[in-house]
Motif scaffolding. Structure first.
Motif, PDB file in Angstrom:
ATOM      1  N   ILE A   1       8.957  15.062   9.389  1.00 34.95           N
ATOM      2  CA  ILE A   1       8.254  14.529   8.154  1.00 34.95           C
ATOM      3  C   ILE A   1       9.053  15.534   7.033  1.00 34.95           C
ATOM      4  O   ILE A   1       8.678  16.845   6.865  1.00 34.95           O
ATOM      5  CB  ILE A   1       6.667  14.717   7.915  1.00 34.95           C
ATOM      6  N   GLU A   2       9.647  14.934   6.141  1.00 36.56           N
ATOM      7  CA  GLU A   2      10.015  15.620   4.925  1.00 36.56           C
ATOM      8  C   GLU A   2       9.419  14.663   3.519  1.00 36.56           C
ATOM      9  O   GLU A   2       9.818  13.415   3.641  1.00 36.56           O
ATOM     10  CB  GLU A   2      11.357  15.595   4.793  1.00 36.56           C
ATOM     11  N   MET A   3       8.372  15.109   2.958  1.00 36.15           N
ATOM     12  CA  MET A   3       7.988  14.502   1.599  1.00 36.15           C
ATOM     13  C   MET A   3       7.255  13.264   1.989  1.00 36.15           C
ATOM     14  O   MET A   3       7.371  12.377   1.470  1.00 36.15           O
ATOM     15  CB  MET A   3       8.723  14.583   0.551  1.00 36.15           C
ATOM     16  N   GLY A   4       6.627  13.237   3.476  1.00 37.62           N
ATOM     17  CA  GLY A   4       6.065  12.053   3.514  1.00 37.62           C
ATOM     18  C   GLY A   4       6.693  10.983   4.276  1.00 37.62           C
ATOM     19  O   GLY A   4       6.359   9.898   4.538  1.00 37.62           O
ATOM     20  N   VAL A   5       7.975  11.375   4.409  1.00 35.95           N
ATOM     21  CA  VAL A   5       8.821  10.340   5.147  1.00 35.95           C
ATOM     22  C   VAL A   5       9.731  10.981   6.395  1.00 35.95           C
ATOM     23  O   VAL A   5      10.043  11.896   6.628  1.00 35.95           O
ATOM     24  CB  VAL A   5      10.317  10.156   4.157  1.00 35.95           C
TER      25      VAL A   5
ATOM     26  N   LEU B   1       9.186   5.107  17.888  1.00 34.78           N
ATOM     27  CA  LEU B   1       8.549   6.366  17.118  1.00 34.78           C
ATOM     28  C   LEU B   1       7.324   5.927  16.710  1.00 34.78           C
ATOM     29  O   LEU B   1       6.685   5.229  16.049  1.00 34.78           O
ATOM     30  CB  LEU B   1       9.652   6.369  15.768  1.00 34.78           C
ATOM     31  N   GLU B   2       6.392   7.039  16.939  1.00 37.07           N
ATOM     32  CA  GLU B   2       5.060   7.002  16.588  1.00 37.07           C
ATOM     33  C   GLU B   2       4.721   7.599  15.262  1.00 37.07           C
ATOM     34  O   GLU B   2       5.271   8.671  15.234  1.00 37.07           O
ATOM     35  CB  GLU B   2       4.302   7.546  17.550  1.00 37.07           C
ATOM     36  N   ILE B   3       4.318   6.818  14.350  1.00 42.15           N
ATOM     37  CA  ILE B   3       4.198   7.299  12.987  1.00 42.15           C
ATOM     38  C   ILE B   3       2.526   7.336  12.588  1.00 42.15           C
ATOM     39  O   ILE B   3       1.884   6.138  12.711  1.00 42.15           O
ATOM     40  CB  ILE B   3       4.789   6.398  12.028  1.00 42.15           C
ATOM     41  N   VAL B   4       1.933   8.276  12.071  1.00 39.66           N
ATOM     42  CA  VAL B   4       0.528   8.448  11.769  1.00 39.66           C
ATOM     43  C   VAL B   4       0.716   8.723  10.206  1.00 39.66           C
ATOM     44  O   VAL B   4       1.595   9.530   9.698  1.00 39.66           O
ATOM     45  CB  VAL B   4      -0.060   9.636  12.170  1.00 39.66           C
ATOM     46  N   PHE B   5       0.069   7.777   9.576  1.00 40.55           N
ATOM     47  CA  PHE B   5       0.073   7.588   7.936  1.00 40.55           C
ATOM     48  C   PHE B   5      -1.304   8.448   7.544  1.00 40.55           C
ATOM     49  O   PHE B   5      -1.968   8.782   8.174  1.00 40.55           O
ATOM     50  CB  PHE B   5       0.102   6.244   7.907  1.00 40.55           C
ATOM     51  N   ASP B   6      -1.112   8.714   6.096  1.00 43.86           N
ATOM     52  CA  ASP B   6      -2.169   9.458   5.512  1.00 43.86           C
ATOM     53  C   ASP B   6      -3.340   8.634   5.209  1.00 43.86           C
ATOM     54  O   ASP B   6      -4.390   9.214   4.885  1.00 43.86           O
ATOM     55  CB  ASP B   6      -1.428  10.027   4.126  1.00 43.86           C
ATOM     56  N   ASP B   7      -3.408   7.422   5.662  1.00 45.57           N
ATOM     57  CA  ASP B   7      -4.662   6.531   5.524  1.00 45.57           C
ATOM     58  C   ASP B   7      -5.297   6.401   6.769  1.00 45.57           C
ATOM     59  O   ASP B   7      -6.320   5.475   6.945  1.00 45.57           O
ATOM     60  CB  ASP B   7      -4.439   5.156   4.855  1.00 45.57           C
ATOM     61  N   ASP B   8      -4.942   7.361   7.637  1.00 42.27           N
ATOM     62  CA  ASP B   8      -5.498   7.620   9.068  1.00 42.27           C
ATOM     63  C   ASP B   8      -5.263   6.226   9.940  1.00 42.27           C
ATOM     64  O   ASP B   8      -6.218   5.876  10.607  1.00 42.27           O
ATOM     65  CB  ASP B   8      -7.045   8.108   8.977  1.00 42.27           C
TER      66      ASP B   8
ATOM     67  N   PRO C   1       8.242   4.838   5.085  1.00 39.09           N
ATOM     68  CA  PRO C   1       7.083   4.720   5.467  1.00 39.09           C
ATOM     69  C   PRO C   1       6.413   3.607   4.984  1.00 39.09           C
ATOM     70  O   PRO C   1       5.170   3.078   5.616  1.00 39.09           O
ATOM     71  CB  PRO C   1       6.434   6.033   5.285  1.00 39.09           C
ATOM     72  N   ILE C   2       6.176   3.268   3.759  1.00 41.03           N
ATOM     73  CA  ILE C   2       5.518   2.194   3.069  1.00 41.03           C
ATOM     74  C   ILE C   2       6.009   0.828   3.761  1.00 41.03           C
ATOM     75  O   ILE C   2       5.328  -0.002   4.197  1.00 41.03           O
ATOM     76  CB  ILE C   2       6.006   2.027   1.946  1.00 41.03           C
ATOM     77  N   ASN C   3       7.471   0.452   3.989  1.00 42.09           N
ATOM     78  CA  ASN C   3       7.904  -0.597   4.714  1.00 42.09           C
ATOM     79  C   ASN C   3       7.349  -0.866   6.230  1.00 42.09           C
ATOM     80  O   ASN C   3       7.015  -1.841   6.585  1.00 42.09           O
ATOM     81  CB  ASN C   3       9.297  -0.629   4.449  1.00 42.09           C
ATOM     82  N   GLN C   4       7.419   0.424   6.835  1.00 41.91           N
ATOM     83  CA  GLN C   4       6.945   0.407   8.421  1.00 41.91           C
ATOM     84  C   GLN C   4       5.449   0.079   8.106  1.00 41.91           C
ATOM     85  O   GLN C   4       5.376  -0.693   9.238  1.00 41.91           O
ATOM     86  CB  GLN C   4       7.390   1.645   8.889  1.00 41.91           C
ATOM     87  N   HIS C   5       4.841   0.617   7.387  1.00 39.03           N
ATOM     88  CA  HIS C   5       3.356   0.454   7.351  1.00 39.03           C
ATOM     89  C   HIS C   5       3.229  -1.123   7.308  1.00 39.03           C
ATOM     90  O   HIS C   5       2.364  -1.827   7.711  1.00 39.03           O
ATOM     91  CB  HIS C   5       2.753   1.237   6.225  1.00 39.03           C
ATOM     92  N   MET C   6       3.857  -1.442   6.335  1.00 37.84           N
ATOM     93  CA  MET C   6       3.654  -3.036   6.148  1.00 37.84           C
ATOM     94  C   MET C   6       3.981  -3.791   7.294  1.00 37.84           C
ATOM     95  O   MET C   6       3.178  -4.891   7.881  1.00 37.84           O
ATOM     96  CB  MET C   6       4.656  -3.481   5.056  1.00 37.84           C
TER      97      MET C   6
ATOM     98  N   LYS D   1       1.014  -1.254  -0.070  1.00 33.72           N
ATOM     99  CA  LYS D   1       0.006   0.010  -0.039  1.00 33.72           C
ATOM    100  C   LYS D   1       0.918   1.363  -0.127  1.00 33.72           C
ATOM    101  O   LYS D   1       1.703   1.493   0.986  1.00 33.72           O
ATOM    102  CB  LYS D   1      -0.876  -0.025   1.331  1.00 33.72           C
ATOM    103  N   MET D   2       0.724   1.997  -0.781  1.00 35.79           N
ATOM    104  CA  MET D   2       1.356   3.460  -1.125  1.00 35.79           C
ATOM    105  C   MET D   2       0.915   4.190   0.084  1.00 35.79           C
ATOM    106  O   MET D   2      -0.233   4.737  -0.187  1.00 35.79           O
ATOM    107  CB  MET D   2       1.301   3.984  -2.440  1.00 35.79           C
ATOM    108  N   VAL D   3       1.847   4.690   0.980  1.00 34.36           N
ATOM    109  CA  VAL D   3       1.378   5.598   2.250  1.00 34.36           C
ATOM    110  C   VAL D   3       2.453   6.334   2.151  1.00 34.36           C
ATOM    111  O   VAL D   3       3.616   6.041   2.075  1.00 34.36           O
ATOM    112  CB  VAL D   3       0.823   4.819   3.407  1.00 34.36           C
ATOM    113  N   ARG D   4       2.116   7.613   2.911  1.00 35.07           N
ATOM    114  CA  ARG D   4       3.167   8.545   3.413  1.00 35.07           C
ATOM    115  C   ARG D   4       2.794   8.640   4.942  1.00 35.07           C
ATOM    116  O   ARG D   4       1.615   8.831   5.471  1.00 35.07           O
ATOM    117  CB  ARG D   4       3.008   9.854   2.605  1.00 35.07           C
ATOM    118  N   ALA D   5       4.051   9.047   5.640  1.00 37.42           N
ATOM    119  CA  ALA D   5       3.732   9.626   7.126  1.00 37.42           C
ATOM    120  C   ALA D   5       3.158  11.090   7.169  1.00 37.42           C
ATOM    121  O   ALA D   5       3.634  11.923   6.304  1.00 37.42           O
ATOM    122  CB  ALA D   5       4.941   9.471   7.722  1.00 37.42           C
TER     123      ALA D   5
END
Length: 93
Positions: free
Chosen positions: A58-62, A20-27, A73-78, A5-9
């Protein structure tokens, strides 16, 4: 096969003990434990200093640190999803 899934932080926050607490753009969100990786190479070495670790932004979603070190962020989301650790932002305390 795992779906990628293509996500950004969207937001990131440093927590104690190299977490590290990460909130993604898919809520969704998760907490990454980076304690095994901090200090393992030249880019990660400065992160051993808790004050430097807390300078994550955050820089460009990372999630990125001032020295250019970043977390995919994609790998971390997975990883969160596969571990059952991905949760809705609304469930955050």
């Amino acid at each position: 096969m795992t779906e990628i899934k293509m996500v950004r932080a969207r937001r990131v926050r440093a927590l104690p003990d190299y977490q590290l607490e990460i909130v993604f753009d898919d809520d969704t969100m998760g907490v990454a434990d980076l304690s095994d990786f901090v200090g393992t190479g030249p880019m990660m070495q400065p992160l051993r200093d808790p004050a430097f670790f807390s300078r994550v932004f955050i820089e460009m979603g990372v999630p990125t640190w001032p020295n250019g070190c970043d977390i995919d962020p994609i790998n971390q989301h997975m990883l969160f999803r596969e571990a059952g650790a991905l949760r809705p932002v609304s469930a955050a305390a």
